[in-house]
Write a protein that holds these residues in place. Sequence first.
Motif, mmCIF file in Angstrom:
data_model
loop_
_atom_site.group_PDB
_atom_site.id
_atom_site.type_symbol
_atom_site.label_atom_id
_atom_site.label_comp_id
_atom_site.label_asym_id
_atom_site.label_seq_id
_atom_site.Cartn_x
_atom_site.Cartn_y
_atom_site.Cartn_z
ATOM 1 N N VAL A 7 0.844 -1.191 0.000
ATOM 2 C CA VAL A 7 0.000 0.000 0.000
ATOM 3 C C VAL A 7 0.884 1.248 0.000
ATOM 4 C CG1 VAL A 7 -1.833 1.251 1.224
ATOM 5 C CG2 VAL A 7 -1.729 -1.261 1.337
ATOM 6 N N GLY A 8 0.712 2.104 -0.991
ATOM 7 C CA GLY A 8 1.418 3.376 -1.027
ATOM 8 C C GLY A 8 0.528 4.468 -0.472
ATOM 9 N N VAL A 9 1.074 5.318 0.385
ATOM 10 C CA VAL A 9 0.292 6.412 0.982
ATOM 11 C C VAL A 9 1.003 7.731 0.708
ATOM 12 C CG1 VAL A 9 -0.783 4.979 2.742
ATOM 13 C CG2 VAL A 9 1.382 6.053 3.258
ATOM 14 N N ALA A 10 0.352 8.609 -0.039
ATOM 15 C CA ALA A 10 0.971 9.891 -0.394
ATOM 16 C C ALA A 10 -0.057 10.766 -1.087
ATOM 17 C CB ALA A 10 2.180 9.678 -1.308
ATOM 18 N N GLY A 11 0.195 12.082 -1.056
ATOM 19 C CA GLY A 11 -0.667 13.019 -1.746
ATOM 20 C C GLY A 11 -0.010 14.379 -1.862
ATOM 21 N N GLY A 12 -0.592 15.227 -2.686
ATOM 22 C CA GLY A 12 -0.058 16.567 -2.893
ATOM 23 C C GLY A 12 0.470 16.730 -4.302
ATOM 24 N N SER A 13 0.259 17.917 -4.880
ATOM 25 C CA SER A 13 0.673 18.170 -6.256
ATOM 26 C C SER A 13 2.168 17.950 -6.468
ATOM 27 C CB SER A 13 0.303 19.605 -6.652
ATOM 28 O OG SER A 13 -1.096 19.789 -6.643
ATOM 29 N N GLU A 14 2.983 18.298 -5.445
ATOM 30 C CA GLU A 14 4.427 18.156 -5.595
ATOM 31 C C GLU A 14 4.862 16.690 -5.645
ATOM 32 O OE1 GLU A 14 3.659 17.669 -1.282
ATOM 33 O OE2 GLU A 14 2.909 18.992 -2.865
ATOM 34 N N LYS A 15 3.957 15.767 -5.295
ATOM 35 C CA LYS A 15 4.312 14.350 -5.297
ATOM 36 C C LYS A 15 3.708 13.572 -6.464
ATOM 37 C CE LYS A 15 5.423 13.529 -0.442
ATOM 38 N NZ LYS A 15 5.256 12.611 0.703
ATOM 39 N N VAL A 16 2.960 14.242 -7.319
ATOM 40 C CA VAL A 16 2.284 13.538 -8.407
ATOM 41 C C VAL A 16 3.276 12.783 -9.287
ATOM 42 C CG1 VAL A 16 0.954 13.836 -10.536
ATOM 43 C CG2 VAL A 16 0.234 14.994 -8.451
ATOM 44 N N ALA A 17 4.372 13.434 -9.669
ATOM 45 C CA ALA A 17 5.365 12.775 -10.530
ATOM 46 C C ALA A 17 5.977 11.563 -9.849
ATOM 47 C CB ALA A 17 6.459 13.769 -10.925
ATOM 48 N N ALA A 18 6.262 11.699 -8.545
ATOM 49 C CA ALA A 18 6.856 10.591 -7.793
ATOM 50 C C ALA A 18 5.882 9.433 -7.653
ATOM 51 C CB ALA A 18 7.306 11.086 -6.422
ATOM 52 N N ILE A 19 4.609 9.742 -7.373
ATOM 53 C CA ILE A 19 3.596 8.694 -7.233
ATOM 54 C C ILE A 19 3.382 7.986 -8.563
ATOM 55 C CG2 ILE A 19 1.187 8.205 -6.657
ATOM 56 C CD1 ILE A 19 1.251 10.731 -4.864
ATOM 57 N N LYS A 20 3.278 8.781 -9.618
ATOM 58 C CA LYS A 20 3.061 8.205 -10.946
ATOM 59 C C LYS A 20 4.193 7.254 -11.325
ATOM 60 C CE LYS A 20 2.435 9.484 -15.807
ATOM 61 N NZ LYS A 20 2.379 10.599 -16.781
ATOM 62 N N ALA A 21 5.429 7.628 -11.012
ATOM 63 C CA ALA A 21 6.571 6.782 -11.354
ATOM 64 C C ALA A 21 6.547 5.463 -10.580
ATOM 65 C CB ALA A 21 7.869 7.533 -11.081
ATOM 66 N N VAL A 22 6.164 5.524 -9.311
ATOM 67 C CA VAL A 22 6.060 4.303 -8.504
ATOM 68 C C VAL A 22 4.992 3.381 -9.076
ATOM 69 C CG1 VAL A 22 5.358 3.398 -6.253
ATOM 70 C CG2 VAL A 22 6.933 5.297 -6.369
#
Length: 315
Positions: free
Chosen positions: A268-283
Amino acid sequence: MLDEKTYTLATKAAWYYYMENYTQHQIAEAMGLSRAKVIRLLEDAKTDGIIQFNFRKDDSTRVSLEKNLIAAYGLNDAFVVPTPLNEATLTHTISRAAALYVSDHLRPGGYLNIGYGDTVSSMLGYLAKEHEDPINVVSMTGGVSYYLPSVSSTAYAMHLFLIPSPLIVSSSEVRDALLGEKSIQEIYAMTEHADMSVVGIGAAVEGATVLRNGIIRESELAILKMQGSVGDVLNHFYDSEGNPITTEIENRTISTDIEKLRTMKNVVGVAGGSEKVAAIKAVLRGGYLNVLVTDSKTAEELLLSSASSSHSSDL
């Protein structure tokens, strides 16, 4: 029975009021409604069954975002909650949501892997306070202190199995020697058999957790970004496609291998915020997650980003 628009408004108002502790006046201002309307929506949330032990699973707006995330990124599940009115509280909102998700899906007596990160640490605190039964928690990285502050006096509700080492050591030789220790090998073995794993997702941006906590220096982050890094999971850095980046830091890090996430159960990945979109998308592109817990605004940006990528690849 409420119409769809009223139901959506009542759901948002209820989340802000009961889960975020905002006043009716604050909700009215943020949603552009009168205070009287907010009061009626909160009453509607009660009478229509929105307010229960958990939010109803058939909330059409939320379920739509969750289904689209699952389809776009090949996930097994997703849990999306309203973005808080004050985005400064986003970490607590997502960590609370993650605690709810874990409580609902972890079997009694099950073992939970936990990764390093502010959001995950906050989630651990909520679990310790609110989970009825003791939880078996296994750390996925070194750095004992990162797993202790969030549980403090409520640690009695958890059985903690921690890797007895720093997160980053002085050299690759020291790292290799520590990994040969039986006490560390035992924890690594436990992580492979746990029922669920929860990991945070860091972004390679100014103010990143790894900088604030002194794990790496600004110059080291700059080099990582020059190498194409967009973020990290378990202190493993990766590019926009989710490919791990080989660095000198990697050779000194005591942490579960990022590649092993693909073989673990219920990651389960837990994260949010516009500054993390690129990082989340890559994961997500890297296939490291089975489940994503995030907020509605981030979910929308991830879906927009996914649609843009698909359109570009078709050109």
